[in-house]
Design a protein around this motif. Structure first.
Motif, PDB file in Angstrom:
ATOM      1  N   SER A 124       0.849  -1.193   0.000  1.00  9.49           N
ATOM      2  CA  SER A 124       0.000   0.000   0.000  1.00  9.49           C
ATOM      3  C   SER A 124       0.879   1.236   0.000  1.00  9.49           C
ATOM      4  O   SER A 124       2.095   1.153   0.243  1.00  9.49           O
ATOM      5  N   GLY A 125       0.265   2.382  -0.274  1.00  8.89           N
ATOM      6  CA  GLY A 125       1.039   3.618  -0.267  1.00  8.89           C
ATOM      7  C   GLY A 125       0.135   4.825  -0.166  1.00  8.89           C
ATOM      8  O   GLY A 125      -1.020   4.783  -0.597  1.00  8.89           O
ATOM      9  N   THR A 126       0.693   5.881   0.393  1.00 14.44           N
ATOM     10  CA  THR A 126      -0.074   7.127   0.493  1.00 14.44           C
ATOM     11  C   THR A 126      -0.100   7.857  -0.860  1.00 14.44           C
ATOM     12  O   THR A 126      -0.874   8.789  -1.048  1.00 14.44           O
ATOM     13  N   ASP A 127       0.749   7.424  -1.789  1.00 13.30           N
ATOM     14  CA  ASP A 127       0.632   7.871  -3.183  1.00 13.30           C
ATOM     15  C   ASP A 127       1.224   6.780  -4.071  1.00 13.30           C
ATOM     16  O   ASP A 127       1.720   5.767  -3.569  1.00 13.30           O
ATOM     17  N   LEU A 128       1.181   6.976  -5.387  1.00 13.85           N
ATOM     18  CA  LEU A 128       1.600   5.904  -6.290  1.00 13.85           C
ATOM     19  C   LEU A 128       3.087   5.568  -6.155  1.00 13.85           C
ATOM     20  O   LEU A 128       3.471   4.405  -6.283  1.00 13.85           O
ATOM     21  N   ASP A 129       3.923   6.566  -5.863  1.00 14.81           N
ATOM     22  CA  ASP A 129       5.354   6.278  -5.667  1.00 14.81           C
ATOM     23  C   ASP A 129       5.564   5.377  -4.453  1.00 14.81           C
ATOM     24  O   ASP A 129       6.347   4.431  -4.488  1.00 14.81           O
ATOM     25  N   ALA A 130       4.863   5.708  -3.376  1.00 13.12           N
ATOM     26  CA  ALA A 130       4.996   4.905  -2.151  1.00 13.12           C
ATOM     27  C   ALA A 130       4.443   3.500  -2.375  1.00 13.12           C
ATOM     28  O   ALA A 130       5.020   2.508  -1.904  1.00 13.12           O
ATOM     29  N   LEU A 131       3.339   3.397  -3.115  1.00 10.62           N
ATOM     30  CA  LEU A 131       2.789   2.067  -3.422  1.00 10.62           C
ATOM     31  C   LEU A 131       3.799   1.261  -4.231  1.00 10.62           C
ATOM     32  O   LEU A 131       4.058   0.083  -3.944  1.00 10.62           O
ATOM     33  N   GLU A 132       4.394   1.896  -5.215  1.00 10.06           N
ATOM     34  CA  GLU A 132       5.364   1.183  -6.049  1.00 10.06           C
ATOM     35  C   GLU A 132       6.547   0.691  -5.211  1.00 10.06           C
ATOM     36  O   GLU A 132       7.015  -0.444  -5.382  1.00 10.06           O
ATOM     37  N   ALA A 133       7.008   1.522  -4.280  1.00  9.84           N
ATOM     38  CA  ALA A 133       8.140   1.124  -3.419  1.00  9.84           C
ATOM     39  C   ALA A 133       7.751  -0.065  -2.542  1.00  9.84           C
ATOM     40  O   ALA A 133       8.528  -1.024  -2.381  1.00  9.84           O
ATOM     41  N   ASP A 134       6.541  -0.035  -1.984  1.00  6.64           N
ATOM     42  CA  ASP A 134       6.110  -1.141  -1.115  1.00  6.64           C
ATOM     43  C   ASP A 134       5.880  -2.414  -1.932  1.00  6.64           C
ATOM     44  O   ASP A 134       6.217  -3.522  -1.500  1.00  6.64           O
ATOM     45  N   PHE A 135       5.315  -2.251  -3.115  1.00 11.01           N
ATOM     46  CA  PHE A 135       5.097  -3.400  -4.007  1.00 11.01           C
ATOM     47  C   PHE A 135       6.442  -4.050  -4.332  1.00 11.01           C
ATOM     48  O   PHE A 135       6.607  -5.277  -4.268  1.00 11.01           O
ATOM     49  N   SER A 136       7.410  -3.204  -4.632  1.00  7.75           N
ATOM     50  CA  SER A 136       8.754  -3.683  -4.971  1.00  7.75           C
ATOM     51  C   SER A 136       9.371  -4.434  -3.796  1.00  7.75           C
ATOM     52  O   SER A 136       9.985  -5.501  -3.969  1.00  7.75           O
ATOM     53  N   ALA A 137       9.159  -3.927  -2.573  1.00  6.88           N
ATOM     54  CA  ALA A 137       9.695  -4.601  -1.383  1.00  6.88           C
ATOM     55  C   ALA A 137       9.081  -5.999  -1.246  1.00  6.88           C
ATOM     56  O   ALA A 137       9.774  -6.964  -0.884  1.00  6.88           O
ATOM     57  N   HIS A 138       7.794  -6.121  -1.554  1.00  9.56           N
ATOM     58  CA  HIS A 138       7.147  -7.436  -1.468  1.00  9.56           C
ATOM     59  C   HIS A 138       7.700  -8.401  -2.524  1.00  9.56           C
ATOM     60  O   HIS A 138       7.935  -9.572  -2.233  1.00  9.56           O
ATOM     61  N   ARG A 195      -0.077   1.672 -13.239  1.00 10.53           N
ATOM     62  CA  ARG A 195       1.251   1.976 -12.705  1.00 10.53           C
ATOM     63  C   ARG A 195       1.986   0.692 -12.297  1.00 10.53           C
ATOM     64  O   ARG A 195       3.174   0.511 -12.591  1.00 10.53           O
ATOM     65  N   ILE A 196       1.258  -0.218 -11.636  1.00 12.55           N
ATOM     66  CA  ILE A 196       1.889  -1.471 -11.194  1.00 12.55           C
ATOM     67  C   ILE A 196       2.324  -2.298 -12.411  1.00 12.55           C
ATOM     68  O   ILE A 196       3.454  -2.803 -12.467  1.00 12.55           O
ATOM     69  N   ARG A 197       1.440  -2.432 -13.394  1.00 13.50           N
ATOM     70  CA  ARG A 197       1.807  -3.238 -14.572  1.00 13.50           C
ATOM     71  C   ARG A 197       2.959  -2.588 -15.343  1.00 13.50           C
ATOM     72  O   ARG A 197       3.859  -3.288 -15.819  1.00 13.50           O
ATOM     73  N   ASP A 198       2.951  -1.262 -15.448  1.00 15.53           N
ATOM     74  CA  ASP A 198       4.054  -0.565 -16.139  1.00 15.53           C
ATOM     75  C   ASP A 198       5.375  -0.858 -15.455  1.00 15.53           C
ATOM     76  O   ASP A 198       6.405  -1.068 -16.093  1.00 15.53           O
ATOM     77  N   SER A 199       5.369  -0.864 -14.125  1.00 13.51           N
ATOM     78  CA  SER A 199       6.618  -0.988 -13.379  1.00 13.51           C
ATOM     79  C   SER A 199       7.061  -2.429 -13.176  1.00 13.51           C
ATOM     80  O   SER A 199       8.245  -2.693 -13.051  1.00 13.51           O
TER      81      SER A 199
END
Ligand code: EZ4
Ligand code: CO
Length: 401
Positions: A124-138, A195-199
């Motif tokens: 999860s994230g408070t914005d898309l950048d934070a979500l991407e960082a957390d997704f990446s950590a998982h 955003r998730i699929r792009d990254s």
């Protein structure tokens, strides 16, 4: 194998858990989870005042008969409090029978049909950048499937997103107040998934929880707008008690649908499953009557091509997670298992043999469920009243949370 004692322990090692401990005359101890988030003491009282006295002197090996006795014998059937209480007894009895046979519960259930249980984690994230960082950590931790939730721009709070630290929905001695706007959400959700699929590309399984917020036609629109992102599922698109609503969603979109974390019995999902309106049934071992009943739900689902996706939040104790893993190992129509990390304090109270490796969990091969409950440690963490939030629309009226 007669039951000699049954007691309820309410503790809060980072969050509230209700644990049932059953002991037999020959000294075997079994444990079950009875946690109903925000209504914990109702289940504790149901067990303590009405169920525990009935368990004394019963044969711990007669698991199905005890289930029937507590379900049919109560006359007042179903409902979250009753079914959570029955679930705790059921888990504890499977634990006892496993321990006395020297076998892990999955062996009692017919043995593993897979080597491990694929789980999904929560990003999860408070914005898309934070979500991407957390997704990446998982993804780095090895998860093969990840749920994505992001704060909706323009709203002060969003389900599934914490402003700091791990997400925990219960908090406050009064319910917190979330805000909701369907239009903002429907416009933002596809951008999140794009955003998730792009990254991250298409390899990782992508999930999302709508958390009962939409009308059927809005859910149909969401499902269509997410089709390009090949979701593993969209969860709880509409309030789940309205089963025929899912016909509308189903006919409009190929995005898979997952439902059931708030269901308590096979009757709650009968129409959804037999009409093939859903793809995944998400009933949990704690809230849907234990291993004995969850197994029946999963078997019904198998008949109609519906796969399993058990609810596994941090507000079910490690005992429930272990019980879910044992069952998941044995069901042919398994789909995926939700996984959230428990709060740090829980490790001091629940010692579990379950292990995560390369995206899969295994409950271990210890006899029973494989979780040791430390009652002395639990006593150091007294109950702490907490509520789930309520949700209001921008005009102040109450919306589904
Ligand atoms: O809101 O377990 O899929 N997971 C969820 C959870 C539920 C909580 C309620 O207690 O929807 O976060
Ligand atoms: Co959910």
């Amino acid at each position: 194998m007669k039951i000699s004692d049954a007691r309820v322990v309410v503790s809060s090692p980072g969050r509230n858990y209700v644990t049932l401990v059953i002991e037999t005359g020959d000294g075997v101890i079994g444990v079950g989870d009875a946690t109903l988030n925000g209504r914990e003491l109702a289940v504790a009282a149901y067990l303590r005042d009405h169920v525990c006295p009935l368990l004394i002197d019963r044969d711990a090996r007669r698991i199905t008969d005890t289930w029937e006795y507590l379900y049919r014998g109560a006359y007042w059937r179903r409902g979250p409090v009753t079914m959570t209480a029955i679930a705790a007894v059921d888990m504890a009895l499977w634990d006892i029978v496993g321990k006395s046979a020297g076998l892990p519960v999955h062996q009692l259930l017919g043995g593993a049909v897979r080597d491990g249980v694929m789980v999904y984690g929560h990003a999860s994230g408070t914005d898309l950048d934070a979500l991407e960082a957390d997704f990446s950590a998982h993804v780095d931790q090895g998860y093969l499937a990840v749920r994505a939730q992001c704060a909706i721009p323009g709203l002060d709070s969003t389900y599934g997103v914490s402003k700091s630290g791990a997400y925990e929905p219960a908090g406050g001695s009064r319910p917190a107040q979330d805000v909701w706007d369907t239009g903002l959400y429907l416009d933002f959700a596809p951008k999140m998934m794009a955003r998730i699929r792009d990254s991250f590309g298409d390899r990782v399984h992508l999930l999302h929880d709508v958390h009962h917020r939409l009308s059927p036609i809005e859910a149909a629109r969401l499902g269509r707008s997410l089709e390009p992102y090949r979701m593993f599922w969209m969860e709880d698109p509409t309030p789940a008690e309205d089963q025929s609503a899912f016909k509308i969603i189903r006919e409009a979109t190929t995005t898979p649908i997952a439902v059931g974390e708030v269901f308590n019995s096979i009757w709650d999902c009968q129409e959804l499953i037999t009409n093939r309106w859903i793809d995944y049934i998400r009933t949990s071992v704690t809230h849907a009557g234990g291993i004995t009943h969850l197994r029946r739900i999963f078997s019904l689902a198998e008949l109609y091509g519906v796969r399993t996706g058990s609810h596994g939040p941090s507000d079910l104790s490690p005992i429930a997670f272990a019980a879910a893993l044992h069952l998941d190992l044995t069901v042919p129509n398994f789909g995926i298992q939700e996984h959230m990390n428990h709060p740090a304090g829980a490790e001091q109270v629940f010692d579990t043999s379950a292990e995560f490796r390369d995206g899969y969990f295994h409950p271990g091969d210890e006899p029973g469920l494989g979780v040791t409950f430390d009652e002395e440690a639990a006593a150091r963490f007294p109950y702490n009243r907490k509520y789930l939030p309520v949700n209001r629309r921008l005009d102040g009226s109450v919306h589904d949370w």
